[in-house]
Design a protein around this motif. Structure first.
Motif, PDB file in Angstrom:
ATOM      1  N   ARG A 193       0.843  -1.191   0.000  1.00 43.55           N
ATOM      2  CA  ARG A 193       0.000   0.000   0.000  1.00 43.55           C
ATOM      3  C   ARG A 193       0.881   1.246   0.000  1.00 43.55           C
ATOM      4  O   ARG A 193       1.853   1.331   0.758  1.00 43.55           O
ATOM      5  CB  ARG A 193      -0.901   0.019   1.220  1.00 43.55           C
ATOM      6  CG  ARG A 193      -1.770   1.281   1.330  1.00 43.55           C
ATOM      7  CD  ARG A 193      -2.451   1.378   2.674  1.00 43.55           C
ATOM      8  NE  ARG A 193      -3.375   0.289   2.882  1.00 43.55           N
ATOM      9  CZ  ARG A 193      -3.467  -0.404   4.012  1.00 43.55           C
ATOM     10  NH1 ARG A 193      -2.650  -0.143   5.016  1.00 43.55           N
ATOM     11  NH2 ARG A 193      -4.361  -1.358   4.127  1.00 43.55           N
ATOM     12  N   CYS A 194       0.545   2.219  -0.837  1.00 47.57           N
ATOM     13  CA  CYS A 194       1.237   3.509  -0.870  1.00 47.57           C
ATOM     14  C   CYS A 194       0.480   4.466   0.045  1.00 47.57           C
ATOM     15  O   CYS A 194      -0.677   4.811  -0.228  1.00 47.57           O
ATOM     16  CB  CYS A 194       1.298   4.042  -2.294  1.00 47.57           C
ATOM     17  SG  CYS A 194       2.186   2.975  -3.433  1.00 47.57           S
ATOM     18  N   LYS A 200      -5.582   5.703  -5.831  1.00 49.49           N
ATOM     19  CA  LYS A 200      -6.342   4.518  -5.431  1.00 49.49           C
ATOM     20  C   LYS A 200      -6.915   4.734  -4.036  1.00 49.49           C
ATOM     21  O   LYS A 200      -6.167   4.996  -3.090  1.00 49.49           O
ATOM     22  CB  LYS A 200      -5.446   3.278  -5.446  1.00 49.49           C
ATOM     23  CG  LYS A 200      -6.227   1.994  -5.159  1.00 49.49           C
ATOM     24  CD  LYS A 200      -5.352   0.769  -5.262  1.00 49.49           C
ATOM     25  CE  LYS A 200      -6.205  -0.479  -5.064  1.00 49.49           C
ATOM     26  NZ  LYS A 200      -5.406  -1.703  -5.090  1.00 49.49           N
ATOM     27  N   PRO A 201      -8.232   4.628  -3.867  1.00 56.77           N
ATOM     28  CA  PRO A 201      -8.835   4.839  -2.544  1.00 56.77           C
ATOM     29  C   PRO A 201      -8.304   3.850  -1.513  1.00 56.77           C
ATOM     30  O   PRO A 201      -8.044   2.686  -1.826  1.00 56.77           O
ATOM     31  CB  PRO A 201     -10.325   4.609  -2.797  1.00 56.77           C
ATOM     32  CG  PRO A 201     -10.511   4.742  -4.270  1.00 56.77           C
ATOM     33  CD  PRO A 201      -9.226   4.309  -4.899  1.00 56.77           C
ATOM     34  N   ARG A 202      -8.171   4.312  -0.291  1.00 58.58           N
ATOM     35  CA  ARG A 202      -7.689   3.449   0.794  1.00 58.58           C
ATOM     36  C   ARG A 202      -8.593   2.229   0.967  1.00 58.58           C
ATOM     37  O   ARG A 202      -8.115   1.116   1.185  1.00 58.58           O
ATOM     38  CB  ARG A 202      -7.609   4.263   2.087  1.00 58.58           C
ATOM     39  CG  ARG A 202      -7.373   3.444   3.360  1.00 58.58           C
ATOM     40  CD  ARG A 202      -6.013   2.771   3.375  1.00 58.58           C
ATOM     41  NE  ARG A 202      -5.861   1.923   4.536  1.00 58.58           N
ATOM     42  CZ  ARG A 202      -5.309   2.321   5.689  1.00 58.58           C
ATOM     43  NH1 ARG A 202      -4.868   3.563   5.818  1.00 58.58           N
ATOM     44  NH2 ARG A 202      -5.185   1.496   6.699  1.00 58.58           N
ATOM     45  N   TRP A 203      -9.909   2.439   0.826  1.00 53.04           N
ATOM     46  CA  TRP A 203     -10.822   1.311   1.024  1.00 53.04           C
ATOM     47  C   TRP A 203     -10.552   0.200   0.009  1.00 53.04           C
ATOM     48  O   TRP A 203     -10.660  -0.980   0.322  1.00 53.04           O
ATOM     49  CB  TRP A 203     -12.280   1.751   0.973  1.00 53.04           C
ATOM     50  CG  TRP A 203     -12.794   2.176  -0.379  1.00 53.04           C
ATOM     51  CD1 TRP A 203     -12.911   3.449  -0.845  1.00 53.04           C
ATOM     52  CD2 TRP A 203     -13.263   1.318  -1.432  1.00 53.04           C
ATOM     53  NE1 TRP A 203     -13.422   3.446  -2.125  1.00 53.04           N
ATOM     54  CE2 TRP A 203     -13.654   2.153  -2.516  1.00 53.04           C
ATOM     55  CE3 TRP A 203     -13.392  -0.060  -1.577  1.00 53.04           C
ATOM     56  CZ2 TRP A 203     -14.155   1.650  -3.717  1.00 53.04           C
ATOM     57  CZ3 TRP A 203     -13.884  -0.569  -2.772  1.00 53.04           C
ATOM     58  CH2 TRP A 203     -14.265   0.278  -3.826  1.00 53.04           C
ATOM     59  N   LEU A 204     -10.192   0.601  -1.233  1.00 52.90           N
ATOM     60  CA  LEU A 204      -9.951  -0.408  -2.257  1.00 52.90           C
ATOM     61  C   LEU A 204      -8.660  -1.180  -1.978  1.00 52.90           C
ATOM     62  O   LEU A 204      -8.592  -2.398  -2.192  1.00 52.90           O
ATOM     63  CB  LEU A 204      -9.903   0.249  -3.636  1.00 52.90           C
ATOM     64  CG  LEU A 204      -9.797  -0.689  -4.842  1.00 52.90           C
ATOM     65  CD1 LEU A 204     -10.882  -1.760  -4.823  1.00 52.90           C
ATOM     66  CD2 LEU A 204      -9.854   0.107  -6.136  1.00 52.90           C
ATOM     67  N   VAL A 208      -8.486  -5.268  -1.457  1.00 50.99           N
ATOM     68  CA  VAL A 208      -7.590  -6.160  -2.203  1.00 50.99           C
ATOM     69  C   VAL A 208      -6.705  -6.956  -1.250  1.00 50.99           C
ATOM     70  O   VAL A 208      -6.526  -8.175  -1.418  1.00 50.99           O
ATOM     71  CB  VAL A 208      -6.742  -5.366  -3.215  1.00 50.99           C
ATOM     72  CG1 VAL A 208      -5.679  -6.259  -3.850  1.00 50.99           C
ATOM     73  CG2 VAL A 208      -7.636  -4.767  -4.300  1.00 50.99           C
ATOM     74  N   ALA A 209      -6.136  -6.288  -0.249  1.00 54.38           N
ATOM     75  CA  ALA A 209      -5.283  -6.997   0.710  1.00 54.38           C
ATOM     76  C   ALA A 209      -6.065  -8.089   1.435  1.00 54.38           C
ATOM     77  O   ALA A 209      -5.557  -9.207   1.629  1.00 54.38           O
ATOM     78  CB  ALA A 209      -4.689  -6.006   1.710  1.00 54.38           C
ATOM     79  N   THR A 210      -7.299  -7.789   1.812  1.00 50.95           N
ATOM     80  CA  THR A 210      -8.133  -8.785   2.481  1.00 50.95           C
ATOM     81  C   THR A 210      -8.419  -9.961   1.559  1.00 50.95           C
ATOM     82  O   THR A 210      -8.339 -11.128   1.971  1.00 50.95           O
ATOM     83  CB  THR A 210      -9.460  -8.144   2.933  1.00 50.95           C
ATOM     84  OG1 THR A 210      -9.178  -7.117   3.889  1.00 50.95           O
ATOM     85  CG2 THR A 210     -10.382  -9.186   3.560  1.00 50.95           C
TER      86      THR A 210
END
Length: 252
Positions: A193-194, A200-204, A208-210
């Motif tokens: 994550r950057c 890219k929204p934080r929620w997205l 993806v990580a989940t």
């Protein structure tokens, strides 16, 4: 190790020019891929199939495959076709397909109980020009600097902006994606994550990580750490190869 680096939208292999020498300094090989419709392959048609094939064509046994932003879709397709060649797959602020869904659906779906979609596409679209053929490009340098390169100096940001190409989606917006071998292979994988990402929204990123079943790694950078933090990114890519999932892949 050998890293195969795949760019995201608007970009091409050139965006990894600062990161490849840093990986070399750490003792690793690296090669960057031009996806059809980008870079040296600008005039080629861009489809899910030929984007996948462009990556598979350069893969060797034991490679680490890295995809940035929309390139996460492409590396997943390639991994589905060549699971036996990959030692690890890394998603850098990247997208992940949803089984049986299109690219726009995968980018809009939250992991809520009702599977709802996020209708807010964000202010970034106001900085884009849309052509009659369906392609889009950044209309101004200021927009690209704001959303892609805000932590880069102006010289670097202008260098990158001058090399951006139109994004032509081809069938990527309409064709449902199925990658059953990817889900079944359960490859070693990581997500980066950057922390300063404006694109890219934080929620997205969290979704993806989940769905990858991983604890995300982080870099304090914009959407383009390959230009603003290349040495730090190279070290993080190497670190990522030593991580393991903490949960299962979630296809849908």
């Amino acid at each position: 190790m050998r890293f195969v680096l795949v760019h995201g939208g608007f970009h091409a292999a050139w965006c990894w020019q600062r990161t490849i020498p840093e990986l070399n300094q750490l003792g690793h090989d690296a090669v960057a891929v031009d996806i059809p419709g980008h870079g040296a392959r600008l005039d080629e048609e861009s489809t899910l199939a030929n984007r996948r094939d462009a990556i598979v064509a350069v893969l060797q046994p034991g490679d680490v495959l890295v995809g940035h932003s929309g390139g996460g879709f492409d590396i997943t397709l390639a991994a589905d076709a060549a699971t036996d060649l990959l030692a690890h797959i890394i998603y850098l602020a990247a997208a992940l397909p949803r089984e049986g869904r299109t690219y726009p659906e995968a980018m809009a779906m939250r992991d809520s109980e009702d599977g709802s979609f996020d209708a807010d596409v964000g202010e970034m679209l106001t900085y884009l020009d849309f052509a009659e053929d369906g392609s889009m490009r950044f209309a101004t340098f200021e927009g690209a600097w704001k959303y892609f390169y805000h932590d880069c100096d102006e010289k670097t940001a202008r260098w990158a902006f001058e090399r951006l190409c139109p994004e032509r989606f081809g069938d990527t917006t309409t064709a449902p994606v199925s990658v059953p071998r990817f889900w079944a292979a359960d490859l070693p994988r990581s997500y980066i994550r950057c922390l300063q990402d404006r694109s890219k929204p934080r929620w997205l990123s969290d979704v993806v990580a989940t769905r990858l079943g991983v604890e995300p790694l982080t870099i304090d950078a914009s959407h383009s750490p390959f230009l603003s933090r290349p040495a730090e990114l190279a070290e993080l890519l190497v670190t990522a190869t030593g991580t393991a999932p903490i949960g299962p892949l979630i296809p849908k």
